[in-house]
Design a protein around this motif. Structure first.
Motif, PDB file in Angstrom:
ATOM      1  N   ILE A 170       0.825  -1.210   0.000  1.00 49.21           N
ATOM      2  CA  ILE A 170       0.000   0.000   0.000  1.00 49.21           C
ATOM      3  C   ILE A 170       0.856   1.255   0.000  1.00 49.21           C
ATOM      4  O   ILE A 170       1.865   1.348   0.699  1.00 49.21           O
ATOM      5  CB  ILE A 170      -0.924   0.004   1.236  1.00 49.21           C
ATOM      6  CG1 ILE A 170      -2.061  -1.001   1.050  1.00 49.21           C
ATOM      7  CG2 ILE A 170      -1.492   1.385   1.502  1.00 49.21           C
ATOM      8  CD1 ILE A 170      -3.084  -0.605   0.003  1.00 49.21           C
ATOM      9  N   ALA A 174      -1.261   7.756  -0.346  1.00 49.53           N
ATOM     10  CA  ALA A 174      -2.385   7.705  -1.277  1.00 49.53           C
ATOM     11  C   ALA A 174      -3.621   7.128  -0.608  1.00 49.53           C
ATOM     12  O   ALA A 174      -4.759   7.571  -0.859  1.00 49.53           O
ATOM     13  CB  ALA A 174      -2.011   6.873  -2.505  1.00 49.53           C
ATOM     14  N   LEU A 175      -3.427   6.134   0.261  1.00 40.90           N
ATOM     15  CA  LEU A 175      -4.557   5.524   0.970  1.00 40.90           C
ATOM     16  C   LEU A 175      -5.242   6.553   1.864  1.00 40.90           C
ATOM     17  O   LEU A 175      -6.473   6.692   1.839  1.00 40.90           O
ATOM     18  CB  LEU A 175      -4.072   4.333   1.798  1.00 40.90           C
ATOM     19  CG  LEU A 175      -5.120   3.710   2.725  1.00 40.90           C
ATOM     20  CD1 LEU A 175      -6.277   3.137   1.917  1.00 40.90           C
ATOM     21  CD2 LEU A 175      -4.491   2.630   3.596  1.00 40.90           C
ATOM     22  N   LEU A 192      -9.786   0.491  -3.470  1.00 45.75           N
ATOM     23  CA  LEU A 192      -8.395   0.923  -3.336  1.00 45.75           C
ATOM     24  C   LEU A 192      -7.635   0.821  -4.651  1.00 45.75           C
ATOM     25  O   LEU A 192      -6.736   1.628  -4.919  1.00 45.75           O
ATOM     26  CB  LEU A 192      -7.693   0.098  -2.261  1.00 45.75           C
ATOM     27  CG  LEU A 192      -8.258   0.228  -0.844  1.00 45.75           C
ATOM     28  CD1 LEU A 192      -7.313  -0.432   0.154  1.00 45.75           C
ATOM     29  CD2 LEU A 192      -8.471   1.701  -0.474  1.00 45.75           C
ATOM     30  N   CYS A 197      -4.331   3.280  -4.726  1.00 49.91           N
ATOM     31  CA  CYS A 197      -3.727   3.187  -3.398  1.00 49.91           C
ATOM     32  C   CYS A 197      -2.623   2.142  -3.306  1.00 49.91           C
ATOM     33  O   CYS A 197      -1.911   2.089  -2.298  1.00 49.91           O
ATOM     34  CB  CYS A 197      -4.798   2.886  -2.350  1.00 49.91           C
ATOM     35  SG  CYS A 197      -6.024   4.205  -2.203  1.00 49.91           S
TER      36      CYS A 197
END
Length: 470
Positions: A170, A174-175, A192, A197
């Motif tokens: 991950i 961005a997540l 996601l 992500c």
């Protein structure tokens, strides 16, 4: 009188018209702070509703808010509004929608289907609680498998950019950004993958670095070397094999590996060299047997063959040739019986010898071979006639006093090994064959009667193979 009636009629019509105009304008003013008839907000009827009514509805909806997060391999997580203390945040959208209404067209709203409005509410939340929730998501707590960039792969004809391999690692920044935007917009779904992500491979099939590496690797694939060895299926070194000797690292630096060519040549020699190896064959009297050892047979010069093959590849040559053999290490045939159809054979067990020419037995004789003790046994194996001469003095090992163990003149001498083993006449032997060798054996030579030795001498030539076996 008539004029007065007309006057009052016009006054009455004017009053009615004024009332209608005032009513029209008043209603329009009313809808400046209320939604028109048949107005739906997010699918719910808000006819005549005020801004506060819509806001109250959105607040109630925010309290029930949940965000479903879809992750890799069908996994999912849920973030509820309660977990992160989500609250409705006024963003001016409702007021904006009210002001955008065509209030003077309110009569049309009564008779029409109305207008469906969509409001994206905003929300405030507890940032620390959200950070903790994000950190506990399955996507963050499971193994973080890094993606693999496209690498050159051989497709059977050439190197081409290979597919990337998606990972599960991950991109934390961005997540968080995607989750925050989803929550602030009260979105109910977040994928996601679609939100970008996951960490993406640095290089894809379209990256110029990958294609440049493929081009550099393909430059080595132009050569084709076919080995002429009389095999049913020829050995060919072409792009299929050469492709295994070219690599590209993670930075797309291409390396050609000569050491892998050397390994291949070694394996090639191990498979096709016959000198000293065990061969199965059938004796002239029809018995199946085998022979091991000796000096005769094919033996590839690994160093010279490596250098030649390397040059073939570097020059992009297409050639058909034999391997480079050790000087003197060739044979008559590439078959299982590589000594061909002309040879001498000695059965060390049955004390017999044969000379075969072009597949035909021209002579056979009883012999006496080396005494099977004291290091005097005749060596088994496949050899060749190294020397052929008459009136040879055979000399044994030196004694401590400087004399020889023996010095014997023989008429016919046909050398088989450099250590001194050969065919020769032995006039001192009173008999041949049977078990004579067990008590009156030679020092390793193949003893023959005078006449048999003379006959063999006339038939055999230097270079003829000699097979000696038990």
């Amino acid at each position: 009188m008539g004029d007065n009636k007309k006057k009052w009629l016009w006054i009455s019509l004017g009053i009615v018209a004024g009332i209608l105009v005032l009513g029209y304008i008043g209603t329009a003013l009313y809808f400046m702070s209320h939604f028109l008839p048949n107005t739906k907000v997010n699918g719910k009827d808000f006819s005549y509703a005020k801004e506060e009514d819509v806001a109250d509805y959105l607040k109630s909806e925010v309290k029930k808010y949940e965000l479903k997060i879809t992750e890799h391999a069908g996994l999912s997580d849920m973030i509820t509004g309660k977990e992160i203390s989500v609250e409705y945040k006024e963003n001016g959208v409702i007021d904006k929608l009210l002001k955008e209404q065509s209030v003077f067209l309110w009569p049309a709203a009564w008779s029409g289907e109305g207008k469906g409005l969509s409001i994206t509410a905003s929300a405030d939340y507890d940032e620390k609680a959200l950070d903790a929730k994000i950190a506990s998501l399955t996507a963050m707590t499971t193994e973080q498998v890094q993606p693999i960039s496209s690498m050159p792969m051989f497709d059977g004809e050439k190197f081409v950019p290979g597919d990337i391999t998606e990972g599960t690692a991950i991109d934390a920044d961005a997540l968080k950004k995607a989750v925050v935007e989803a929550i602030e917009g009260l979105q109910e779904q977040l994928d996601l993958g679609e939100a970008g992500c996951y960490i993406q491979p640095e290089y894809t099939k379209e990256s110029p670095e990958v294609q440049q590496a493929c081009d550099a690797m393909n430059a080595y694939l132009n050569a084709s070397v076919t080995y002429e060895m009389g095999l049913d299926t020829p050995v060919v070194v072409d792009k299929t094999i050469i492709s295994q000797w070219v690599t590209a690292d993670e930075n797309y630096v291409v390396t050609f590996h000569p050491e892998l060519i050397q390994e291949w040549v070694t394996q090639f020699a191990q498979q096709y060299d016959t000198a000293g190896k065990t061969r199965q064959f059938t004796t002239p009297d029809g018995r199946a047997t085998e022979v091991s050892g000796g000096t005769y047979g094919w033996e590839i010069n690994e160093t010279a063959e490596y250098e030649t093959l390397l040059a073939n590849i570097q020059n992009g040559e297409t050639v058909s040739r034999e391997p480079v053999y050790v000087e003197g290490k060739t044979a008559a045939s590439h078959g299982a019986q590589d000594w061909g159809s002309t040879y001498a054979e000695v059965d060390l067990t049955n004390q017999k010898m044969w000379y075969v020419k072009d597949g035909e037995v021209l002579m056979s004789a009883d012999v006496v071979t080396g005494l099977p003790k004291g290091g005097r046994s005749t060596p088994a194996g496949v050899y060749t006639i190294l020397e052929r001469m008459q009136n040879k003095v055979l000399r044994g090992n030196l004694r401590p006093d400087g004399t020889r163990e023996y010095e014997t003149l023989v008429k016919y001498w046909m050398r088989v090994t450099y250590s001194g083993v050969g065919f020769h006449d032995a006039t001192w032997q009173s008999s041949f064959g049977g078990n004579v060798y067990t008590y009156r054996g030679s020092h390793g030579c193949i003893n023959m009667s005078y006449s048999d030795a003379g006959k063999l001498y006339e038939l055999i030539q230097v270079g003829d193979p000699v097979i000696m076996h038990y």
